[in-house]
Scaffold this motif. Structure first.
Motif, mmCIF file in Angstrom:
data_model
loop_
_atom_site.group_PDB
_atom_site.id
_atom_site.type_symbol
_atom_site.label_atom_id
_atom_site.label_comp_id
_atom_site.label_asym_id
_atom_site.label_seq_id
_atom_site.Cartn_x
_atom_site.Cartn_y
_atom_site.Cartn_z
ATOM 1 N N GLY A 294 -3.877 4.749 -3.301
ATOM 2 C CA GLY A 294 -3.003 5.725 -2.687
ATOM 3 C C GLY A 294 -3.746 6.904 -2.088
ATOM 4 O O GLY A 294 -3.193 7.669 -1.324
ATOM 5 N N ALA A 295 -5.017 7.109 -2.482
ATOM 6 C CA ALA A 295 -5.780 8.243 -1.985
ATOM 7 C C ALA A 295 -6.491 7.949 -0.675
ATOM 8 O O ALA A 295 -7.115 8.833 -0.100
ATOM 9 N N LEU A 296 -6.453 6.726 -0.206
ATOM 10 C CA LEU A 296 -7.142 6.382 1.029
ATOM 11 C C LEU A 296 -6.520 7.121 2.207
ATOM 12 O O LEU A 296 -5.303 7.172 2.351
ATOM 13 N N ASP A 297 -7.378 7.700 3.050
ATOM 14 C CA ASP A 297 -6.859 8.430 4.204
ATOM 15 C C ASP A 297 -6.571 7.468 5.349
ATOM 16 O O ASP A 297 -6.892 6.272 5.305
ATOM 17 N N ALA A 298 -5.945 8.000 6.398
ATOM 18 C CA ALA A 298 -5.491 7.164 7.505
ATOM 19 C C ALA A 298 -6.649 6.451 8.191
ATOM 20 O O ALA A 298 -6.536 5.273 8.569
ATOM 21 N N ARG A 299 -7.784 7.136 8.354
ATOM 22 C CA ARG A 299 -8.933 6.508 9.020
ATOM 23 C C ARG A 299 -9.447 5.324 8.211
ATOM 24 O O ARG A 299 -9.753 4.271 8.763
ATOM 25 N N THR A 300 -9.526 5.502 6.891
ATOM 26 C CA THR A 300 -10.013 4.413 6.031
ATOM 27 C C THR A 300 -9.046 3.236 6.048
ATOM 28 O O THR A 300 -9.462 2.076 6.100
ATOM 29 N N LEU A 301 -7.758 3.530 6.011
ATOM 30 C CA LEU A 301 -6.765 2.462 6.063
ATOM 31 C C LEU A 301 -6.869 1.679 7.374
ATOM 32 O O LEU A 301 -6.744 0.448 7.387
ATOM 33 N N LEU A 302 -7.104 2.383 8.468
ATOM 34 C CA LEU A 302 -7.279 1.705 9.757
ATOM 35 C C LEU A 302 -8.517 0.810 9.729
ATOM 36 O O LEU A 302 -8.492 -0.320 10.238
ATOM 37 N N GLN A 303 -9.589 1.305 9.138
ATOM 38 C CA GLN A 303 -10.799 0.490 9.020
ATOM 39 C C GLN A 303 -10.536 -0.760 8.186
ATOM 40 O O GLN A 303 -10.984 -1.851 8.530
ATOM 41 N N PHE A 304 -9.803 -0.592 7.094
ATOM 42 C CA PHE A 304 -9.463 -1.744 6.254
ATOM 43 C C PHE A 304 -8.603 -2.750 7.029
ATOM 44 O O PHE A 304 -8.791 -3.962 6.913
#
Length: 231
Positions: free
Chosen positions: A4-14
């Protein structure tokens, strides 16, 4: 970090990693990644519905590919709901989701619902004059009609698709030639043998002429022409 702590940029990378895994056939890992991405967006204080569209759609396609059609249908519904929340109601992305949803519903033999989805997409694409997308809908309808042995409908829809492609990319193009081969197959199935052979041979020769040796287009041309011959 917690999911839940992942930011938007990291989620996009994932999400991008999940797409790469899917393209190379590592579907189990790709599914896990996209589920993590969806959960990450959902756990944020304010859900980003625009961002949720893409992992939900990617996961829906993977589930369809692995014949988990019921789960896929649920994900398509979720992707569509997110798109309708985030975008204008006539946004082309909504139309593209509806097209894919319709194809899934066709696979599930839910033909009337598939047609409703395609009609919704068609209205959006007509408004924006997106002729290649309109050709795609016509081809889906033609394939369904061919499966149901409604040869007159299949021929009409393939002719419609071919007309769209001719208007946009011209006749000397792989999209036009492959659609012309599908039209020839429908004509052969309908007993219009002479016309099917004439038009199919011309499309086959045209596609071979523009295809790179050993390319997927060349393979498609051989396969489609064989289907015409053996119909």
């Amino acid at each position: 970090r917690e999911r839940g702590a992942l930011d938007a940029r990291t989620l996009l990378q994932f999400y991008n990693v999940g797409e790469v895994l899917s393209h190379v056939g590592r579907l189990k890992e790709a599914e896990q990644v996209q589920r993590e991405v969806i959960a990450g967006y959902q756990s944020s204080a304010q859900q980003d519905h625009a961002a949720l569209v893409y992992p939900r759609l990617a996961l829906a396609r993977m589930l369809k590919e692995t014949d988990r059609l019921g789960e896929s249908a649920t994900l398509f519904d979720s992707a569509l709901a997110s798109a309708r929340t985030a975008l204008d109601q006539d946004h082309p992305m909504i139309g593209r989701i509806l097209v894919q949803q319709g194809d899934l519903l066709r696979s599930m033999q839910r033909v009337e619902q598939a047609e409703q989805a395609w009609q919704g997409a068609e209205q959006i694409f007509l408004k924006h004059k997106l002729f290649p997308e309109l050709a795609g809908i016509a081809s889906y309808r033609a394939a369904l009609a061919l499966e149901r042995k409604r040869f007159d409908v299949a021929i009409t829809q393939y002719e419609k698709a071919l007309g769209y492609y001719h208007d946009v990319v011209g006749p000397n193009n792989s999209y036009s030639y492959s659609t012309a081969l599908e039209l020839a197959k429908a004509r052969a199935a309908a007993g219009q043998t002479a016309r099917a052979m004439q038009d199919g041979r011309a499309a086959y020769q045209g596609m071979i002429a523009i295809a790179e040796p050993g390319s997927s287009d060349e393979s498609l041309a051989h396969y489609a022409w064989a289907e015409v011959l053996f119909e």
